[in-house]
Design a protein around this motif. Structure first.
Motif, PDB file in Angstrom:
ATOM      1  N   ALA A   5      -8.904 -20.357  36.027  1.00  7.71           N
ATOM      2  CA  ALA A   5      -8.076 -19.904  34.911  1.00  7.71           C
ATOM      3  C   ALA A   5      -6.647 -20.416  35.040  1.00  7.71           C
ATOM      4  CB  ALA A   5      -8.085 -18.381  34.836  1.00  7.71           C
ATOM      5  N   MET A   6      -6.158 -20.534  36.270  1.00  5.05           N
ATOM      6  CA  MET A   6      -4.809 -21.045  36.460  1.00  5.05           C
ATOM      7  C   MET A   6      -4.703 -22.486  35.969  1.00  5.05           C
ATOM      8  SD  MET A   6      -2.872 -18.674  37.861  1.00  5.05           S
ATOM      9  CE  MET A   6      -1.531 -19.608  38.565  1.00  5.05           C
ATOM     10  N   ALA A   7      -5.762 -23.253  36.181  1.00  2.00           N
ATOM     11  CA  ALA A   7      -5.754 -24.658  35.780  1.00  2.00           C
ATOM     12  C   ALA A   7      -6.052 -24.834  34.299  1.00  2.00           C
ATOM     13  CB  ALA A   7      -6.769 -25.440  36.613  1.00  2.00           C
ATOM     14  N   ARG A   8      -7.006 -24.044  33.783  1.00  2.00           N
ATOM     15  CA  ARG A   8      -7.418 -24.210  32.389  1.00  2.00           C
ATOM     16  C   ARG A   8      -7.884 -22.861  31.823  1.00  2.00           C
ATOM     17  NH1 ARG A   8     -11.375 -29.125  31.395  1.00  2.00           N
ATOM     18  NH2 ARG A   8      -9.539 -30.149  32.315  1.00  2.00           N
ATOM     19  N   PRO A   9      -6.959 -21.988  31.483  1.00  4.76           N
ATOM     20  CA  PRO A   9      -7.345 -20.674  30.964  1.00  4.76           C
ATOM     21  C   PRO A   9      -7.973 -20.751  29.578  1.00  4.76           C
ATOM     22  CG  PRO A   9      -4.983 -20.987  30.766  1.00  4.76           C
ATOM     23  CD  PRO A   9      -5.502 -22.152  31.554  1.00  4.76           C
ATOM     24  N   GLN A  10      -8.921 -19.870  29.341  1.00  4.02           N
ATOM     25  CA  GLN A  10      -9.491 -19.762  28.005  1.00  4.02           C
ATOM     26  C   GLN A  10      -8.492 -19.041  27.095  1.00  4.02           C
ATOM     27  OE1 GLN A  10     -13.309 -17.825  28.111  1.00  4.02           O
ATOM     28  NE2 GLN A  10     -14.112 -19.150  29.722  1.00  4.02           N
ATOM     29  N   PRO A  11      -8.514 -19.329  25.786  1.00  6.33           N
ATOM     30  CA  PRO A  11      -7.656 -18.565  24.873  1.00  6.33           C
ATOM     31  C   PRO A  11      -8.025 -17.080  24.936  1.00  6.33           C
ATOM     32  CG  PRO A  11      -8.563 -20.512  23.800  1.00  6.33           C
ATOM     33  CD  PRO A  11      -9.286 -20.379  25.104  1.00  6.33           C
ATOM     34  N   ILE A  12      -7.055 -16.209  24.697  1.00  6.77           N
ATOM     35  CA  ILE A  12      -7.298 -14.783  24.839  1.00  6.77           C
ATOM     36  C   ILE A  12      -8.095 -14.188  23.674  1.00  6.77           C
ATOM     37  CG2 ILE A  12      -5.184 -14.512  26.173  1.00  6.77           C
ATOM     38  CD1 ILE A  12      -3.972 -13.138  23.683  1.00  6.77           C
ATOM     39  N   ASP A  13      -8.352 -14.960  22.636  1.00  7.26           N
ATOM     40  CA  ASP A  13      -8.986 -14.436  21.415  1.00  7.26           C
ATOM     41  C   ASP A  13     -10.310 -13.731  21.684  1.00  7.26           C
ATOM     42  OD1 ASP A  13      -7.288 -16.892  20.842  1.00  7.26           O
ATOM     43  OD2 ASP A  13      -7.528 -16.113  18.815  1.00  7.26           O
TER      44      ASP A  13
ATOM     45  N   GLU B 163     -18.653  -8.044  31.713  1.00 10.65           N
ATOM     46  CA  GLU B 163     -18.298  -9.168  30.838  1.00 10.65           C
ATOM     47  C   GLU B 163     -16.825  -9.100  30.431  1.00 10.65           C
ATOM     48  OE1 GLU B 163     -19.238 -10.710  26.263  1.00 10.65           O
ATOM     49  OE2 GLU B 163     -20.427  -9.093  27.147  1.00 10.65           O
ATOM     50  N   ILE B 164     -16.366  -7.897  30.057  1.00 11.87           N
ATOM     51  CA  ILE B 164     -14.969  -7.735  29.648  1.00 11.87           C
ATOM     52  C   ILE B 164     -14.036  -8.034  30.817  1.00 11.87           C
ATOM     53  CG2 ILE B 164     -13.237  -6.076  28.849  1.00 11.87           C
ATOM     54  CD1 ILE B 164     -15.181  -6.840  26.667  1.00 11.87           C
ATOM     55  N   GLY B 165     -14.409  -7.553  31.995  1.00 14.15           N
ATOM     56  CA  GLY B 165     -13.587  -7.812  33.173  1.00 14.15           C
ATOM     57  C   GLY B 165     -13.479  -9.297  33.490  1.00 14.15           C
ATOM     58  N   LYS B 166     -14.581 -10.003  33.370  1.00 14.44           N
ATOM     59  CA  LYS B 166     -14.558 -11.444  33.637  1.00 14.44           C
ATOM     60  C   LYS B 166     -13.756 -12.196  32.577  1.00 14.44           C
ATOM     61  CE  LYS B 166     -18.677 -11.824  36.525  1.00 14.44           C
ATOM     62  NZ  LYS B 166     -19.976 -12.473  36.761  1.00 14.44           N
ATOM     63  N   LEU B 167     -13.851 -11.749  31.337  1.00 18.39           N
ATOM     64  CA  LEU B 167     -13.060 -12.386  30.281  1.00 18.39           C
ATOM     65  C   LEU B 167     -11.571 -12.231  30.547  1.00 18.39           C
ATOM     66  CD1 LEU B 167     -14.909 -11.524  26.927  1.00 18.39           C
ATOM     67  CD2 LEU B 167     -14.392 -13.805  27.819  1.00 18.39           C
ATOM     68  N   ALA B 168     -11.170 -11.064  31.057  1.00 17.00           N
ATOM     69  CA  ALA B 168      -9.757 -10.842  31.363  1.00 17.00           C
ATOM     70  C   ALA B 168      -9.264 -11.865  32.385  1.00 17.00           C
ATOM     71  CB  ALA B 168      -9.558  -9.423  31.888  1.00 17.00           C
ATOM     72  N   VAL B 169     -10.077 -12.153  33.385  1.00 20.53           N
ATOM     73  CA  VAL B 169      -9.701 -13.113  34.424  1.00 20.53           C
ATOM     74  C   VAL B 169      -9.744 -14.537  33.882  1.00 20.53           C
ATOM     75  CG1 VAL B 169     -10.386 -14.092  36.652  1.00 20.53           C
ATOM     76  CG2 VAL B 169     -10.387 -11.606  36.316  1.00 20.53           C
ATOM     77  N   LYS B 170     -10.780 -14.873  33.151  1.00 20.38           N
ATOM     78  CA  LYS B 170     -10.928 -16.246  32.637  1.00 20.38           C
ATOM     79  C   LYS B 170      -9.830 -16.621  31.640  1.00 20.38           C
ATOM     80  CE  LYS B 170     -15.943 -16.389  33.319  1.00 20.38           C
ATOM     81  NZ  LYS B 170     -17.275 -16.384  32.662  1.00 20.38           N
ATOM     82  N   THR B 171      -9.305 -15.630  30.924  1.00 18.01           N
ATOM     83  CA  THR B 171      -8.250 -15.910  29.949  1.00 18.01           C
ATOM     84  C   THR B 171      -6.853 -15.800  30.553  1.00 18.01           C
ATOM     85  OG1 THR B 171      -8.224 -13.587  29.256  1.00 18.01           O
ATOM     86  CG2 THR B 171      -9.640 -15.091  28.001  1.00 18.01           C
TER      87      THR B 171
END
Length: 296
Positions: free
Chosen positions: A249-257, A219-227
């Motif tokens: 993520a390049m088109a619409r990255p999630q906030p890093i929070d 989950e943490i690894g995927k969050l790193a990529v998605k953000t």
């Protein structure tokens, strides 16, 4: 197109390692060895991997391993590769090193091996600290992260290892993540099919060091990529391509929070530091996007 079901069933990393629960670097090595196959030698400097293989004379690795001093992995691999090639052998020589032995202590040998054009694959599994010796700060530790030597949070930015390696113009380099094993497997296969020095930089979340529950590693690894905290790409003969998992993520990255809040190592990070990290992510994504589009 290779699917996860088509990855070889042979195991070269046995289920008896001394790795911590939720260790992502051992998961990565499992797929690296599946891609490389039995005609492979691992060169491992001082790092977590030199411990998880087990106590001599036993080992959990089913390929030859050469344990080497912190600073000498790439130099050792240079001599080993030259020896194999002089005998007409195509044996895969793979350095598997942590960020401490790559970003900091081993960077001179890495640079020298790449300058000489050594035919080998250098893999840095990056848990962003000296994990084997107690999670001290490394040059790869991100801004704001707590380590045992930065108890109030690191005040410097993470060293940009990939741009340092890129300056050597290797024929192939890529990033990968333990959360996307198929992407990693494909990149290792491609790297080993190319002659010359190759480099793969893997994000390897560490439960005890990053201070999250061991069942959250993927989950943490995927969050790193998605953000956009970690971008998956490959650069072949100078041409950069963004890998599938990072295209969204390049088109619409999630906030890093959400990524930051999931890890205890960032508990002291102020809103200002988090904002700095977010701005850095935004700039990095824009730089990679432009390079992938041929703009710069």
């Amino acid at each position: 197109m290779i699917t996860i079901s088509e990855i070889p069933k042979e195991e070269y990393l046995k289920p008896c390692t001394a790795a911590c629960a939720g260790c992502s670097s051992s998961l990565c090595l499992r797929y690296v060895l599946k891609a490389a196959g039995p005609d492979t030698v691992l060169v491992i400097p001082a790092c977590c991997t030199s411990v998880i293989q087990g106590m001599y004379p036993n080992t959990s690795f089913n390929v030859p391993v050469y344990n080497i001093a912190f600073a000498a992995a790439a130099a050792c691999a240079s001599g080993m590769s030259r020896a194999f090639r002089s005998e007409g052998k195509k044996t895969n020589v793979i350095v598997y090193a942590g960020d401490g032995g790559t970003v900091d202590i081993g960077i001179q040998a890495l640079s020298g091996a790449f300058e000489r054009g050594t035919d080998f694959l250098y893999i840095c599994y990056d848990n962003e600290a000296y994990g084997n010796t107690g999670m001290q700060r490394s040059g790869s530790t991100p801004l704001g992260a707590l380590t045992t030597t930065t108890p109030a949070g690191k005040t410097e930015y993470k060293k940009d290892l990939d741009r340092i390696v890129a300056a050597h113009n290797p024929p192939y380099m890529a990033t990968a993540s333990s959360a996307y094993p198929l992407d990693l497997y494909k990149k290792v296969k491609k790297a080993l099919s190319i002659e010359g020095p190759k480099f793969i930089h893997i994000m390897a979340p560490c439960p005890p060091g990053w201070r999250y529950d061991s069942d959250r590693t993927i989950e943490i690894g995927k969050l790193a990529v998605k953000t956009g905290m970690w971008v998956l790409w490959e650069r072949e003969h100078g041409n950069l391509t963004v890998s599938g998992p990072s295209k969204g993520a390049m088109a619409r990255p999630q906030p890093i929070d959400e990524y930051i809040k999931a890890q205890g190592r960032f508990k002291a990070a102020t809103p200002e530091i988090i904002n700095e990290l977010q701005q850095t992510v935004t700039k990095n994504l824009e730089r990679i996007r432009k390079e992938a589009e041929g703009i710069c």
